[in-house]
Design an enzyme around this catalytic site. Structure first.
Site, PDB file in Angstrom:
ATOM      1  N   HIS A  79      -5.431  25.445  -3.410  1.00 19.44           N
ATOM      2  CA  HIS A  79      -6.235  26.650  -3.146  1.00 19.44           C
ATOM      3  C   HIS A  79      -6.654  26.793  -1.684  1.00 19.44           C
ATOM      4  CE1 HIS A  79      -8.860  29.993  -4.131  1.00 19.44           C
ATOM      5  NE2 HIS A  79      -9.920  29.375  -3.622  1.00 19.44           N
TER       6      HIS A  79
ATOM      7  N   SER B 255      -9.972  33.764  -1.031  1.00 16.77           N
ATOM      8  CA  SER B 255     -10.670  33.601  -2.305  1.00 16.77           C
ATOM      9  C   SER B 255     -11.760  34.657  -2.459  1.00 16.77           C
ATOM     10  CB  SER B 255     -11.231  32.182  -2.395  1.00 16.77           C
ATOM     11  OG  SER B 255     -11.601  31.866  -3.716  1.00 16.77           O
TER      12      SER B 255
ATOM     13  N   ASP C  51      -2.024  26.718  -7.120  1.00 13.93           N
ATOM     14  CA  ASP C  51      -3.444  27.058  -6.987  1.00 13.93           C
ATOM     15  C   ASP C  51      -4.064  27.077  -8.378  1.00 13.93           C
ATOM     16  OD1 ASP C  51      -5.958  28.248  -6.629  1.00 13.93           O
ATOM     17  OD2 ASP C  51      -5.248  29.530  -5.008  1.00 13.93           O
TER      18      ASP C  51
END
Length: 362
Positions: A340, A217, A304
């Site tokens: 995620h 991320s 996600d």
């Protein structure tokens, strides 16, 4: 002896200053303070005027919005899980040692080094020196650069580290400046410096063992920033893994779940972009990959919702087009169920990573 004789024989008391002299000294002190009072007021007034001028030079949105964006991007004030002693990683994950690296004055990073599970028995009771020497044992090394919020003891991060350790990797879990018990304040430039420092420190101790930068991320932006700087220095990273990457922070912020509800407010997007530009928050993965030559693996989940799959696909297309050696770029898409943070739960994650790296490092 009579009482009057005793009184007469007593030594006389020392003379004190006349009352008029005491009054004069007191009045002199008062006059001095009164004379300095206008100067003190003038100095205070200038300070207040300077502060007011500094404040009014900026609009209210400039006072509020950049700090707010800073909080939303890094979210480092949320130091969960709470009540964790980061100095004692063995309470959370086996065969792991905690240590600190000083990056620059005032910035010290907290790091956990987890050795491969196959060396778990050897690691029992060993100190940091043993762990540091173990980096030369030939097992590949991953420098893990996490996403926003929490710290290196977050449950999903520990789960990934355990998977990688069981798969034969050393893992260095880094808390950037301002995260966990690391000192300093997070900025894009600062996080990039942190990643470069840890990578170079690791390479200096790894011998011929390859070292991979793994970003998740927000950490994908940190990883490509660092990789680009190292590439420019003539020291390409041995490999890069980007888990749930975005194209750049501007695009990612517009679709950030906490900000989506404000998108229809007039002028919001322009204010958002101005704030990001002012604080120099870009994390341009889409531009960085154009200058890289290191093996690049992109991992993304279909479901996600924090960083949608379309961003990972777009980044892969940009990288694949830019790389001369197309075999050095690969993307693996995971079916729904991992969202995620939980690609580490996929039984194929480790297989995909080891297969890619082994081909690149053979």
């Amino acid at each position: 002896m009579h009482a009057q004789d005793c009184q007469a024989a007593a030594p006389p008391a020392p003379p004190g200053p006349p009352v008029c002299d005491c009054v004069a000294a007191w009045w002199d002190m008062v006059e001095r303070n009164l004379r300095s009072f206008p100067h003190s007021c003038s100095t205070l007034g200038r300070k207040i005027a300077a502060l007011y001028d500094s404040f009014t030079r900026k609009s209210l949105k400039e006072h509020i919005f950049p700090p707010l964006i800073d909080m939303l991007i890094y979210f480092n004030f949320f130091k969960a899980p709470f009540l964790v002693d980061l100095k004692k990683p063995e309470l959370k994950i086996p065969h792991t040692v905690n240590f600190y690296l000083t990056v620059e004055p005032g910035v010290m990073l907290g790091i956990w080094h987890t050795v491969p599970s196959c060396r778990g028995e050897d690691a029992k009771g060993k100190d940091r020196g043993w762990y540091e020497a173990a980096l030369r044992d030939g097992n590949p090394i991953i420098v893990y650069l996490h996403g926003s919020a929490e710290h290196r003891a977050a449950s999903h991060r520990l789960r990934l580290v355990k998977v990688l350790s069981d798969g034969g990797f050393h893992v260095l879990s880094v808390d950037y400046r301002g995260f966990g018990d690391s000192t300093g304040k997070p900025t894009e430039e600062g996080l990039t410096v942190d990643a470069i420092c840890v990578y170079e420190w690791t390479k200096a101790r790894s011998g011929i063992t390859p070292v991979c930068l793994w970003g998740h991320s927000l950490g994908t932006g940190v990883a490509t920033n660092a990789a680009k700087v190292l590439e420019e220095k003539g020291c390409p990273v041995d490999a890069i893994v980007l888990e749930a990457p975005f194209t750049n922070m501007w695009v990612a912020s517009i679709n950030y779940p906490l900000l989506k509800i404000y998108r229809n407010i007039p002028g919001f997007l322009r204010t958002l972009m101005d704030a990001l530009r002012k604080d120099k928050i870009v994390f341009p993965n889409d531009e960085n990959v154009k200058f890289l030559s290191s093996p690049l693996l992109i991992l993304h989940g279909e479901d996600d919702r924090t960083v949608p799959l379309e961003y990972g696909k777009k980044l892969y297309e940009i990288a694949h087009k830019a790389y001369r050696n197309k075999e050095r770029v690969k993307m693996v898409i995971f079916p729904p169920g991992f969202q995620h943070n939980l690609l580490c739960k996929s039984p194929t994650l480790l297989i995909a990573v080891r297969d890619f790296l082994s081909k690149q490092w053979s």
